[in-house]
Design a protein around this motif. Structure first.
Motif, PDB file in Angstrom:
ATOM      1  N   UNK A 153      12.180   6.108   3.538  1.00  9.22           N
ATOM      2  CA  UNK A 153      11.367   7.355   2.938  1.00  9.22           C
ATOM      3  C   UNK A 153      11.150   7.076   1.303  1.00  9.22           C
ATOM      4  N   UNK A 154      11.984   6.607   0.550  1.00 13.03           N
ATOM      5  CA  UNK A 154      11.877   6.359  -0.748  1.00 13.03           C
ATOM      6  C   UNK A 154      10.676   5.365  -0.962  1.00 13.03           C
ATOM      7  N   UNK A 155      10.539   4.307  -0.055  1.00 14.27           N
ATOM      8  CA  UNK A 155       9.652   3.221  -0.337  1.00 14.27           C
ATOM      9  C   UNK A 155       7.942   4.026  -0.016  1.00 14.27           C
ATOM     10  N   UNK A 156       8.022   4.635   1.042  1.00 18.85           N
ATOM     11  CA  UNK A 156       6.765   5.448   1.246  1.00 18.85           C
ATOM     12  C   UNK A 156       6.363   6.218   0.038  1.00 18.85           C
ATOM     13  N   UNK A 157       7.256   6.943  -0.905  1.00 17.76           N
ATOM     14  CA  UNK A 157       7.007   7.645  -1.800  1.00 17.76           C
ATOM     15  C   UNK A 157       6.415   6.774  -3.068  1.00 17.76           C
ATOM     16  N   UNK A 158       7.132   5.552  -3.175  1.00 16.93           N
ATOM     17  CA  UNK A 158       6.642   4.780  -4.043  1.00 16.93           C
ATOM     18  C   UNK A 158       5.384   4.184  -3.847  1.00 16.93           C
ATOM     19  N   UNK A 159       4.995   3.884  -2.481  1.00 16.49           N
ATOM     20  CA  UNK A 159       3.702   3.251  -2.022  1.00 16.49           C
ATOM     21  C   UNK A 159       2.768   4.253  -2.325  1.00 16.49           C
ATOM     22  N   UNK A 160       2.855   5.693  -2.293  1.00 16.79           N
ATOM     23  CA  UNK A 160       1.819   6.774  -2.463  1.00 16.79           C
ATOM     24  C   UNK A 160       1.656   6.868  -3.760  1.00 16.79           C
ATOM     25  N   UNK A 161       2.616   6.634  -4.789  1.00 12.97           N
ATOM     26  CA  UNK A 161       2.438   6.608  -6.114  1.00 12.97           C
ATOM     27  C   UNK A 161       1.649   5.295  -6.607  1.00 12.97           C
ATOM     28  N   UNK A 162       1.799   3.958  -5.878  1.00 15.99           N
ATOM     29  CA  UNK A 162       0.979   3.002  -6.240  1.00 15.99           C
ATOM     30  C   UNK A 162      -0.320   3.306  -5.724  1.00 15.99           C
ATOM     31  N   UNK A 163      -0.581   3.798  -4.717  1.00 16.40           N
ATOM     32  CA  UNK A 163      -1.973   3.997  -4.132  1.00 16.40           C
ATOM     33  C   UNK A 163      -2.698   4.879  -5.100  1.00 16.40           C
ATOM     34  N   UNK A 164      -2.030   5.983  -5.726  1.00 17.11           N
ATOM     35  CA  UNK A 164      -2.624   6.870  -6.648  1.00 17.11           C
ATOM     36  C   UNK A 164      -2.938   6.185  -8.073  1.00 17.11           C
ATOM     37  N   UNK A 165      -2.077   5.211  -8.318  1.00 21.05           N
ATOM     38  CA  UNK A 165      -2.369   4.566  -9.745  1.00 21.05           C
ATOM     39  C   UNK A 165      -3.496   3.374  -9.712  1.00 21.05           C
ATOM     40  N   UNK A 166      -3.510   2.766  -8.426  1.00 22.15           N
ATOM     41  CA  UNK A 166      -4.172   1.692  -8.359  1.00 22.15           C
ATOM     42  C   UNK A 166      -5.707   1.879  -7.613  1.00 22.15           C
ATOM     43  N   UNK A 167      -5.470   3.155  -7.042  1.00 20.55           N
ATOM     44  CA  UNK A 167      -6.832   3.469  -6.197  1.00 20.55           C
ATOM     45  C   UNK A 167      -6.664   3.174  -4.601  1.00 20.55           C
ATOM     46  N   UNK A 168      -5.612   2.233  -4.513  1.00 20.05           N
ATOM     47  CA  UNK A 168      -5.254   1.854  -2.866  1.00 20.05           C
ATOM     48  C   UNK A 168      -4.028   0.641  -3.127  1.00 20.05           C
ATOM     49  N   UNK A 169      -3.402   0.483  -2.236  1.00 23.02           N
ATOM     50  CA  UNK A 169      -2.330  -0.413  -2.237  1.00 23.02           C
ATOM     51  C   UNK A 169      -2.841  -1.976  -2.263  1.00 23.02           C
ATOM     52  N   UNK A 170      -4.229  -1.728  -1.535  1.00 22.57           N
ATOM     53  CA  UNK A 170      -5.087  -3.199  -1.403  1.00 22.57           C
ATOM     54  C   UNK A 170      -5.260  -3.424  -2.787  1.00 22.57           C
ATOM     55  N   UNK A 171      -5.705  -2.737  -3.599  1.00 23.24           N
ATOM     56  CA  UNK A 171      -6.078  -3.193  -4.957  1.00 23.24           C
ATOM     57  C   UNK A 171      -4.944  -3.517  -5.761  1.00 23.24           C
ATOM     58  N   UNK A 172      -3.608  -3.037  -5.607  1.00 21.79           N
ATOM     59  CA  UNK A 172      -2.341  -3.277  -6.202  1.00 21.79           C
ATOM     60  C   UNK A 172      -2.243  -4.811  -5.917  1.00 21.79           C
ATOM     61  N   UNK A 173      -2.008  -4.994  -4.419  1.00 21.20           N
ATOM     62  CA  UNK A 173      -1.470  -6.127  -4.144  1.00 21.20           C
ATOM     63  C   UNK A 173      -2.459  -7.443  -4.410  1.00 21.20           C
ATOM     64  N   UNK A 174      -3.705  -7.288  -4.156  1.00 12.46           N
ATOM     65  CA  UNK A 174      -4.581  -8.351  -4.456  1.00 12.46           C
ATOM     66  C   UNK A 174      -4.787  -8.636  -5.926  1.00 12.46           C
TER      67      UNK A 174
END
Length: 88
Positions: A8-29
């Motif tokens: 549950x915590x990781x899902x919340x962090x994932x959503x913050x990353x998506x918001x900050x970077x536009x997508x998790x893909x942008x973050x990871x790549x």
């Protein structure tokens, strides 16, 4: 119960990353500037160490270098296909 709360915590962090970077893909790549890493044949690397450390810093739990390395293989950032493989 600890792993459920971590999920549950990781899902919340994932959503913050998506918001900050536009997508998790942008973050990871962003860790490889969009480049694919060819044929390492390992279970972890400097890259997976770096990403796991960053995700932990952002608050994720149960996210280690080996898990991240496998994830990077699964999404195509690390390409471990041998030259005679049809996916090479």
């Amino acid at each position: 119960e600890g792993k459920i709360r971590a999920t549950i915590n990781n899902a919340k962090v994932f959503k913050v990353i998506q918001k900050e970077y536009g997508s998790f893909s942008n973050y990871i790549w962003g860790f490889t500037d969009g480049k694919i890493i060819k044929s390492e044949y390992k279970t972890k690397s400097e890259l997976s160490d770096k990403i796991a450390k960053d995700l932990k810093k952002k608050g994720m739990k149960f996210v280690g270098s080996t898990t991240i390395y496998s994830y990077l293989e699964a999404i195509g950032i690390i390409d471990n296909h041998e030259k005679d493989c049809f996916k090479y």
